[in-house]
Motif scaffolding. Structure first.
Motif, PDB file in Angstrom:
ATOM      1  N   ASP A 118       0.660  -0.966  -0.091  1.00 55.36           N
ATOM      2  CA  ASP A 118      -0.016   0.072  -0.051  1.00 55.36           C
ATOM      3  C   ASP A 118       0.652   1.491  -0.089  1.00 55.36           C
ATOM      4  N   CYS A 119       2.203   1.088  -0.114  1.00 51.70           N
ATOM      5  CA  CYS A 119       2.926   2.274  -0.344  1.00 51.70           C
ATOM      6  C   CYS A 119       2.998   2.910  -1.524  1.00 51.70           C
ATOM      7  N   ARG A 120       3.184   4.166  -1.669  1.00 48.35           N
ATOM      8  CA  ARG A 120       3.316   4.725  -3.235  1.00 48.35           C
ATOM      9  C   ARG A 120       4.537   4.575  -3.782  1.00 48.35           C
ATOM     10  N   PHE A 121       5.501   3.920  -3.338  1.00 51.82           N
ATOM     11  CA  PHE A 121       6.728   3.673  -3.791  1.00 51.82           C
ATOM     12  C   PHE A 121       6.885   2.014  -4.192  1.00 51.82           C
ATOM     13  N   TYR A 122       5.628   1.436  -3.963  1.00 51.26           N
ATOM     14  CA  TYR A 122       5.679  -0.254  -4.136  1.00 51.26           C
ATOM     15  C   TYR A 122       5.540  -0.382  -5.587  1.00 51.26           C
ATOM     16  N   SER A 123       6.335  -1.413  -6.272  1.00 47.57           N
ATOM     17  CA  SER A 123       5.889  -1.901  -7.460  1.00 47.57           C
ATOM     18  C   SER A 123       6.703  -3.150  -8.030  1.00 47.57           C
ATOM     19  N   SER A 124       5.880  -4.020  -8.421  1.00 44.67           N
ATOM     20  CA  SER A 124       6.777  -5.133  -8.996  1.00 44.67           C
ATOM     21  C   SER A 124       7.372  -4.896 -10.276  1.00 44.67           C
ATOM     22  N   LEU A 125       6.975  -4.003 -11.044  1.00 44.05           N
ATOM     23  CA  LEU A 125       7.502  -3.422 -12.023  1.00 44.05           C
ATOM     24  C   LEU A 125       8.883  -2.455 -11.902  1.00 44.05           C
ATOM     25  N   SER A 126       9.512  -2.124 -12.883  1.00 40.45           N
ATOM     26  CA  SER A 126      10.703  -1.162 -12.817  1.00 40.45           C
ATOM     27  C   SER A 126      10.679  -0.324 -14.137  1.00 40.45           C
ATOM     28  N   PRO A 127       9.675   0.582 -14.290  1.00 42.19           N
ATOM     29  CA  PRO A 127       9.641   1.273 -15.550  1.00 42.19           C
ATOM     30  C   PRO A 127      10.743   2.256 -15.749  1.00 42.19           C
ATOM     31  N   GLU A 128      11.397   2.542 -14.629  1.00 39.60           N
ATOM     32  CA  GLU A 128      12.675   3.509 -14.773  1.00 39.60           C
ATOM     33  C   GLU A 128      13.722   2.990 -15.370  1.00 39.60           C
ATOM     34  N   GLY A 129      13.774   1.447 -15.742  1.00 37.86           N
ATOM     35  CA  GLY A 129      14.679   0.852 -16.392  1.00 37.86           C
ATOM     36  C   GLY A 129      14.428   0.641 -17.641  1.00 37.86           C
ATOM     37  N   PRO A 130      15.129  -0.441 -18.201  1.00 34.71           N
ATOM     38  CA  PRO A 130      14.699  -0.939 -19.599  1.00 34.71           C
ATOM     39  C   PRO A 130      13.225  -1.381 -19.897  1.00 34.71           C
ATOM     40  N   GLN A 131      12.386  -1.593 -18.672  1.00 37.05           N
ATOM     41  CA  GLN A 131      10.895  -1.848 -18.715  1.00 37.05           C
ATOM     42  C   GLN A 131      10.226  -0.634 -19.404  1.00 37.05           C
ATOM     43  N   PRO A 152      21.881  -5.838 -15.357  1.00 29.78           N
ATOM     44  CA  PRO A 152      20.823  -5.309 -16.162  1.00 29.78           C
ATOM     45  C   PRO A 152      20.168  -5.965 -17.159  1.00 29.78           C
ATOM     46  N   LEU A 153      18.932  -6.274 -17.670  1.00 22.93           N
ATOM     47  CA  LEU A 153      18.472  -7.015 -18.655  1.00 22.93           C
ATOM     48  C   LEU A 153      17.749  -5.926 -19.760  1.00 22.93           C
ATOM     49  N   ARG A 154      17.816  -6.232 -21.117  1.00 21.55           N
ATOM     50  CA  ARG A 154      17.598  -5.299 -22.042  1.00 21.55           C
ATOM     51  C   ARG A 154      16.048  -5.243 -22.298  1.00 21.55           C
ATOM     52  N   TYR A 155      15.388  -6.416 -22.264  1.00 27.91           N
ATOM     53  CA  TYR A 155      14.105  -6.703 -22.698  1.00 27.91           C
ATOM     54  C   TYR A 155      13.950  -6.305 -24.154  1.00 27.91           C
TER      55      TYR A 155
END
Length: 468
Positions: free
Chosen positions: A82-95, A338-341
């Protein structure tokens, strides 16, 4: 989402400031919260979220004249849900190369991925192109679907198999990897299909993994679903290069005969030359494949992608990376890859990031490996060096020139290990893997029996309806 208390640091000589959720006012640049963020950034410091009671670091960034807080890479999943910083995604990276339609997190925490081709077949089976459209997206030109290679990278990263800490030594194998991939796939939907319902992973004969694979195949037949196969290629043989009319994998218990025409196989060998070269030289190579709806005893592979990995299952983009990763392991260093996707090769990405050192900006130290000495490559190197200096500072990154410096010299290039925020986070990320690494993926035998009965009744009922 809830705003938990934040702790903002201003360097070693000043006491940190605490801001509860009701004091995080950023309505203007003059609020105490914004003033504190600016001071922290001016001191080249950082902030921390206290949602779990432990400090989870946040970087302070300036954007559009105001200061903002951002998650450190790979840390979003460690926050409270429920934290605003929670995410199982990492859109700040190659995602970040994907649109919201391609990769998104639903309110219940499920990840929805839009693949190039649907896994559910609702009518006449649509042909799957053997080519793989990947490596063409950027933050300015995002991709609206995820390739199977992008899916493989997502699974690898979300199971932390692109990270390494010394305590993981001896705790990884292909079947344990498969178990962790399967558990992660339970949280992923491709369209309306739960990925774990169609995923086949490495399995030994008479194991619970083998029984799970068998049940998955039977369920896919009934539900008219394509299969997703992740497996390690068999040990290289020259006879494999021309094709065998099948996908040459090992630990395939419970899987159907994976038919593969020579054209698609040779296309994959051409598209993944680095992985193929590593395979020839004895490296581990994994394949991800999408098949047609399985038949009585076989499933035809329609699209596949390859990745080379180390003995620790860390993905590698070159044999030089393999040598560097091996040295990091021998030196008992902690790091991640780091992975490129599906991001374009024009989107710069570090080869590795060290997590067991403390840096000025408190982020992992990126490492670049220079692997060629041609004029064109040297020109590219100069451009990338300027990019590193602009983003990390001249002393905020490392490099190894594999064309000039022997592997044994790598130790002298690395900073000494020391306590760092990121090292503790990496250990925390791997705690779950360490806890389950010595356990086989166990499914009680009665679960398979009842699931088999359910599939049988579904098939009989469907057959009865179809004949009415």
């Amino acid at each position: 989402m809830k705003q938990y208390t934040l702790k903002i640091y201003f360097g070693d000589k000043s006491e940190p400031a605490y801001f509860g959720g009701d004091r995080q006012d950023d309505s203007s640049n003059t609020t105490p919260f914004q003033v504190a963020l600016k001071k922290s950034r001016d001191c080249n410091s950082y902030a921390a979220c206290l949602c779990t009671g432990k400090e989870l670091p946040l970087s302070v960034r300036l954007r559009v004249e105001k200061h903002h807080l951002a998650r450190f890479p790979l840390t979003g999943i460690k926050h409270r849900e429920d934290c605003r910083f929670y995410s199982s995604l990492s859109p700040e990276g190659p995602q970040g190369c994907y649109t919201q339609d391609a990769l998104k997190e639903k309110p219940d925490g499920t990840i929805n991925i839009k693949l190039d081709y649907p896994l559910q077949v609702t009518g006449p089976s649509t042909p799957i192109d053997s080519s793989l459209r990947s490596g063409d997206a950027s933050r300015n030109n995002k991709r609206d679907t995820v390739s199977i290679l992008g899916l493989l990278h997502f699974l690898w990263e979300t199971t932390s198999y692109n990270t390494w800490v010394p305590k993981m030594d001896g705790m990884r194998s292909s079947t344990k990897l498969g178990y962790h991939l399967f558990k992660q796939a339970e949280k992923i939907e491709a369209g309306k299909t739960k990925l774990s319902d169609v995923l086949l992973t490495p399995a030994y004969t008479n194991s619970s993994d083998s029984r799970r694979n068998s049940m998955t195949v039977e369920r896919a037949k009934v539900n008219k679903q394509r299969l997703v196969v992740i497996a390690e290629l068999a040990k290289f043989s020259e006879s494999y290069m021309d094709g065998l009319n099948r996908l040459p994998v090992r630990d395939f218990s419970g899987m159907p005969f994976l038919g593969l025409d020579d054209a698609r196989w040779k296309s994959a060998l051409d598209r993944f030359p680095i992985a193929v070269n590593g395979w020839i030289k004895g490296m581990k190579v994994f394949v991800i494949a999408v098949t047609d709806v399985p038949g009585a005893k076989s499933a035809q592979v329609r699209q596949l992608a390859l990745i080379m990995v180390s003995d620790r299952y860390i993905p590698l983009d070159s044999l030089n990376e393999g040598a560097f990763e091996q040295k990091l392991f021998e030196l008992e260093r902690s790091f991640y890859k780091p992975l490129r996707y599906d991001s374009s090769t024009h989107e710069y990405l570090a080869d590795f990031c060290l997590t067991d050192v403390s840096t000025d900006n408190h982020l992992p130290i990126p490492v670049e490996i220079w692997g060629m000495n041609t004029p064109d490559y040297q020109e590219h190197r100069m451009v990338k060096e300027r990019w590193y200096n602009a983003n990390y500072g001249e002393t905020g990154w490392l490099s190894w020139d594999a064309t000039r410096t022997p592997v044994d010299s790598i130790e002298s290039l690395l900073p000494k290990k020391m306590k760092s925020l990121y090292h503790d986070i990496m250990i925390s990320l791997n705690d779950d893997l360490c806890a389950t690494a010595s356990q086989e993926c166990t499914f009680p035998q009665h679960c398979f029996i009842w699931e088999g009965v359910a599939v049988l009744f579904y098939w009989l009922a469907k057959r009865r309806i179809d004949t009415i």
